[in-house]
Scaffold this active site. Structure first.
Site, PDB file in Angstrom:
ATOM      1  CB  CYS A   1       0.552   1.250   4.399  1.00 13.90           C
ATOM      2  SG  CYS A   1      -1.442   1.435   3.741  1.00 13.90           S
TER       3      CYS A   1
ATOM      4  CB  CYS B   1      -0.676   0.538   1.281  1.00 17.52           C
ATOM      5  SG  CYS B   1      -1.791   1.157   1.544  1.00 17.52           S
TER       6      CYS B   1
END
Length: 150
Positions: free
Chosen positions: A71, A68
């Site tokens: 993230c 991600c």
């Protein structure tokens, strides 16, 4: 003087710490490492459950995954937030790829997602990447809203 249960970020043993001693760099009674490192702790599903169930401090969780992009972009901000929020709040990171059961049980639909747990219960959730000041501000606002003091 009240005592709080604090879960060690290293060996995940539950420790009793006097509330007045939180800011005095307490060590774990089992592994003798610092209970507060100024950095988030990466946890497995089992360790996550232990931190949520046993810690009497609020626990801020970053649900993330290595693939991600947002993230990965938020990771340094979460680290900076840990340095500002500890020892009032413990910060942990849970990789939802490795702990899919936890993500499913908690209905984590997007990542990164922050969730604040107090007394074993989720009290607030915020999806999307944030900067360190926003993470700190959001967490403090939730603590104030819930009346949690640590």
């Amino acid at each position: 003087m009240s005592q709080l249960h604090v879960v060690c970020p290293h060996c995940h043993t539950t420790n009793r710490v006097h509330a007045d001693d939180l800011g005095q760099a307490p060590d774990c009674g089992s592994c003798h490492q610092a209970l507060f490192t100024g950095a988030p702790t990466n946890v497995t599903a089992t360790e996550f459950e232990r931190h949520i169930a046993r810690s009497q401090l609020p626990v801020l969780v970053d649900f993330w995954a290595p693939w991600c992009g947002p993230c990965r972009m938020m990771a340094p901000a979460f680290e900076q937030a840990a340095a500002r929020l500890e020892p009032r709040v413990q910060l942990v990171k849970l990789n939802t790829d490795e702990a899919q059961g936890v993500g499913a049980r908690l209905n984590i639909r997007s990542i990164p997602t922050l969730a604040l747990f107090i007394g074993g219960r989720e009290v607030a959730r915020q999806a999307g990447a944030m900067g360190a000041p926003d993470i700190v501000r959001w967490t403090e606002a939730q603590l104030s809203r819930t009346g949690a003091t640590a």
